[in-house]
Design a protein around this motif. Structure first.
Motif, PDB file in Angstrom:
ATOM      1  N   PRO A   1      -7.698   9.718  34.520  1.00 15.10           N
ATOM      2  CA  PRO A   1      -6.422  10.086  33.902  1.00 15.10           C
ATOM      3  C   PRO A   1      -6.625  11.092  32.785  1.00 15.10           C
ATOM      4  N   THR A   2      -5.655  11.979  32.610  1.00 13.52           N
ATOM      5  CA  THR A   2      -5.743  12.928  31.511  1.00 13.52           C
ATOM      6  C   THR A   2      -5.521  12.206  30.186  1.00 13.52           C
ATOM      7  N   VAL A   3      -6.018  12.801  29.107  1.00  7.86           N
ATOM      8  CA  VAL A   3      -5.887  12.237  27.764  1.00  7.86           C
ATOM      9  C   VAL A   3      -5.026  13.177  26.932  1.00  7.86           C
ATOM     10  N   THR A   4      -4.029  12.613  26.284  1.00 12.21           N
ATOM     11  CA  THR A   4      -3.142  13.401  25.425  1.00 12.21           C
ATOM     12  C   THR A   4      -3.382  13.015  23.978  1.00 12.21           C
ATOM     13  N   THR A   5      -3.769  13.979  23.165  1.00 10.28           N
ATOM     14  CA  THR A   5      -3.942  13.759  21.732  1.00 10.28           C
ATOM     15  C   THR A   5      -2.598  13.954  21.050  1.00 10.28           C
ATOM     16  N   VAL A   6      -2.206  12.976  20.240  1.00  6.51           N
ATOM     17  CA  VAL A   6      -0.941  13.075  19.507  1.00  6.51           C
ATOM     18  C   VAL A   6      -1.212  12.847  18.029  1.00  6.51           C
ATOM     19  N   ILE A   7      -0.369  13.420  17.201  1.00  5.70           N
ATOM     20  CA  ILE A   7      -0.386  13.096  15.776  1.00  5.70           C
ATOM     21  C   ILE A   7       0.772  12.124  15.553  1.00  5.70           C
ATOM     22  N   ALA A   8       0.493  10.998  14.880  1.00  8.21           N
ATOM     23  CA  ALA A   8       1.473   9.920  14.756  1.00  8.21           C
ATOM     24  C   ALA A   8       1.633   9.518  13.302  1.00  8.21           C
ATOM     25  N   TRP A   9       2.833   9.059  12.957  1.00  4.48           N
ATOM     26  CA  TRP A   9       3.112   8.624  11.589  1.00  4.48           C
ATOM     27  C   TRP A   9       4.234   7.588  11.639  1.00  4.48           C
ATOM     28  N   PRO A  10       4.354   6.717  10.630  1.00  2.00           N
ATOM     29  CA  PRO A  10       5.418   5.708  10.615  1.00  2.00           C
ATOM     30  C   PRO A  10       6.779   6.376  10.572  1.00  2.00           C
ATOM     31  N   PRO A  11       7.756   5.873  11.317  1.00  3.36           N
ATOM     32  CA  PRO A  11       9.065   6.537  11.372  1.00  3.36           C
ATOM     33  C   PRO A  11       9.809   6.528  10.048  1.00  3.36           C
TER      34      PRO A  11
ATOM     35  N   ALA B   1      -3.400   4.131   6.313  1.00  2.40           N
ATOM     36  CA  ALA B   1      -3.349   5.557   6.661  1.00  2.40           C
ATOM     37  C   ALA B   1      -1.898   6.007   6.676  1.00  2.40           C
ATOM     38  N   ASP B   2      -1.676   7.272   6.333  1.00  2.00           N
ATOM     39  CA  ASP B   2      -0.330   7.854   6.365  1.00  2.00           C
ATOM     40  C   ASP B   2      -0.027   8.500   7.707  1.00  2.00           C
ATOM     41  N   VAL B   3      -1.061   8.962   8.369  1.00  2.05           N
ATOM     42  CA  VAL B   3      -0.909   9.706   9.617  1.00  2.05           C
ATOM     43  C   VAL B   3      -2.204   9.521  10.403  1.00  2.05           C
ATOM     44  N   ALA B   4      -2.139   9.662  11.729  1.00  2.00           N
ATOM     45  CA  ALA B   4      -3.332   9.422  12.544  1.00  2.00           C
ATOM     46  C   ALA B   4      -3.318  10.308  13.780  1.00  2.00           C
TER      47      ALA B   4
ATOM     48  N   ARG C   1       0.835  -1.209   0.000  1.00  2.00           N
ATOM     49  CA  ARG C   1       0.000   0.000   0.000  1.00  2.00           C
ATOM     50  C   ARG C   1       0.865   1.253   0.000  1.00  2.00           C
ATOM     51  N   ARG C   2       1.887   1.269   0.853  1.00  2.00           N
ATOM     52  CA  ARG C   2       2.731   2.467   0.946  1.00  2.00           C
ATOM     53  C   ARG C   2       3.521   2.688  -0.340  1.00  2.00           C
ATOM     54  N   THR C   3       3.947   1.588  -0.965  1.00  2.00           N
ATOM     55  CA  THR C   3       4.686   1.717  -2.213  1.00  2.00           C
ATOM     56  C   THR C   3       3.805   2.302  -3.307  1.00  2.00           C
TER      57      THR C   3
ATOM     58  N   GLY D   1     -13.673   3.413  14.209  1.00  2.00           N
ATOM     59  CA  GLY D   1     -14.170   3.119  15.543  1.00  2.00           C
ATOM     60  C   GLY D   1     -13.082   3.192  16.597  1.00  2.00           C
ATOM     61  N   ILE D   2     -13.452   2.827  17.819  1.00  2.00           N
ATOM     62  CA  ILE D   2     -12.534   2.902  18.947  1.00  2.00           C
ATOM     63  C   ILE D   2     -11.288   2.055  18.683  1.00  2.00           C
ATOM     64  N   GLY D   3     -10.109   2.683  18.760  1.00  2.00           N
ATOM     65  CA  GLY D   3      -8.854   1.963  18.647  1.00  2.00           C
ATOM     66  C   GLY D   3      -8.449   1.543  17.250  1.00  2.00           C
ATOM     67  N   GLU D   4      -9.255   1.819  16.232  1.00  2.00           N
ATOM     68  CA  GLU D   4      -8.945   1.332  14.893  1.00  2.00           C
ATOM     69  C   GLU D   4      -7.887   2.164  14.179  1.00  2.00           C
ATOM     70  N   GLN D   5      -7.750   3.432  14.542  1.00  2.00           N
ATOM     71  CA  GLN D   5      -6.827   4.283  13.799  1.00  2.00           C
ATOM     72  C   GLN D   5      -5.386   3.803  13.934  1.00  2.00           C
ATOM     73  N   GLU D   6      -5.043   3.231  15.081  1.00  2.00           N
ATOM     74  CA  GLU D   6      -3.689   2.697  15.252  1.00  2.00           C
ATOM     75  C   GLU D   6      -3.433   1.559  14.266  1.00  2.00           C
ATOM     76  N   ARG D   7      -4.396   0.650  14.111  1.00  2.00           N
ATOM     77  CA  ARG D   7      -4.232  -0.480  13.192  1.00  2.00           C
ATOM     78  C   ARG D   7      -4.150  -0.005  11.744  1.00  2.00           C
ATOM     79  N   LEU D   8      -4.968   1.005  11.384  1.00  2.00           N
ATOM     80  CA  LEU D   8      -4.935   1.535  10.023  1.00  2.00           C
ATOM     81  C   LEU D   8      -3.585   2.161   9.698  1.00  2.00           C
ATOM     82  N   LEU D   9      -2.971   2.778  10.699  1.00  2.00           N
ATOM     83  CA  LEU D   9      -1.659   3.386  10.487  1.00  2.00           C
ATOM     84  C   LEU D   9      -0.586   2.309  10.354  1.00  2.00           C
ATOM     85  N   ARG D  10      -0.699   1.252  11.140  1.00  2.00           N
ATOM     86  CA  ARG D  10       0.307   0.189  11.094  1.00  2.00           C
ATOM     87  C   ARG D  10       0.235  -0.611   9.802  1.00  2.00           C
ATOM     88  N   ASP D  11      -0.974  -0.815   9.268  1.00  2.00           N
ATOM     89  CA  ASP D  11      -1.071  -1.678   8.090  1.00  2.00           C
ATOM     90  C   ASP D  11      -0.998  -0.911   6.767  1.00  2.00           C
ATOM     91  N   GLY D  12      -0.720   0.396   6.844  1.00  2.00           N
ATOM     92  CA  GLY D  12      -0.464   1.158   5.630  1.00  2.00           C
ATOM     93  C   GLY D  12      -1.679   1.767   4.976  1.00  2.00           C
TER      94      GLY D  12
END
Length: 277
Positions: free
Chosen positions: A250-260, A138-141, A75-77, A125-136
């Motif tokens: 607990p406090t919640v921290t929003t981060v923007i994440a992308w593959p290194p 999504a580019d950023v989450a 996908r990334r290629t 849905g809940i927790g899915e954005q991490e999986r979408l970023l890992r499997d290519g």
């Protein structure tokens, strides 16, 4: 690997062959060749059943991860090839209903940048954005610690906020200035919702099943559930809902994440705007 995963999931050579679109004899030969290559018995076969050995269970877990990595690389290629010809945007994954105000500002501000590209949103849905970023896919989450895992990603922190409990309007607690976690977890008749796991099944528990943000808000308005969420959700609450701060949540921290390994200029531009905001 694909042949083995099909057999291991179906536990039936005939069904696995049908799923793969091949005949059963070459499938059986391929599995035997794999076992010889690894020097391990992966499947116990009888006339009535096929079962995984301990070694087979290990390979199933590893093979799924390997195949996911191959698909992500493909996908990334493809996306990188489209970007090189100027025909690709950037795919941003975010949890539906979360960080709404921040997301709107981010998209509007980035669109005004001179080198901006199209941003395609994946609302999940809940927790899915991490999986979408890992499997290519999504580019950023946009992820939310401590609920989402950011291990293996590059990240920038955008905002930290306290949490509130969302209740039906008129509930006795809505007259309070704040509550404690113990009061929320013991609310009679208002359990926390249950979200589906990665396999699509719901965990056991007293709370109602929720598939998405809209369904959750409807369950709360009907007096069937409550929800602990970041304080920024207040800006999008309907008139039949109310929010009360939970002091010891607990406090919640929003981060923007992308593959290194990302070298996307569009991702870099989006991250730059997000941190500036």
């Amino acid at each position: 690997m694909r042949y083995f995963v099909a057999v291991a999931e179906e536990l039936h050579f005939g069904r696995a062959a049908q799923r793969l679109g091949i005949a059963q004899p070459p499938l059986s030969r391929a599995i035997r060749q794999l076992e010889r290559r690894l020097g391990a018995t992966l499947l116990e076969r009888t006339s009535r059943a096929v079962t995984l050995t301990e070694a087979g269970a290990v390979l199933l877990r590893e093979a799924r991860a390997a195949l996911d990595a191959v698909e992500a690389a493909e996908r990334r290629t493809r996306r990188a090839a489209r970007a090189a010809t100027g025909h690709a945007g950037v795919v941003l994954a975010t949890k539906a209903g979360a960080s709404g105000e921040l997301l709107a500002k981010l998209l509007d501000t980035y669109a005004a940048e001179p080198d901006a590209v199209t941003v395609d949103l994946l609302l999940c849905g809940i927790g899915e954005q991490e999986r979408l970023l890992r499997d290519g896919r999504a580019d950023v989450a946009l992820l939310h610690r401590p609920f989402d895992t950011t291990a293996g990603f590059d990240t920038e922190e955008l905002r930290t906020e306290r949490q509130v409990v969302v209740l039906p309007a008129g509930h006795p607690l809505t007259g309070r200035t704040h509550v404690q976690m113990a009061e929320v977890t013991d609310l009679p008749g208002l359990p926390m919702p249950r979200w589906p796991g990665r396999d699509g099944t719901y965990p056991d528990g007293p709370g109602p099943q929720a598939r998405d943000h809209a369904q959750l808000l409807q369950l709360i308005a009907l007096g069937r559930a409550c929800w602990i969420a970041p304080e920024s959700c207040r800006t999008r609450l309907r008139d039949d809902l109310a929010a009360v701060p939970v002091l010891d949540a607990p406090t919640v921290t929003t981060v923007i994440a992308w593959p290194p390994h990302s070298r996307s200029r569009a991702v870099a531009g989006l991250v730059r705007v997000a941190t500036r905001l």
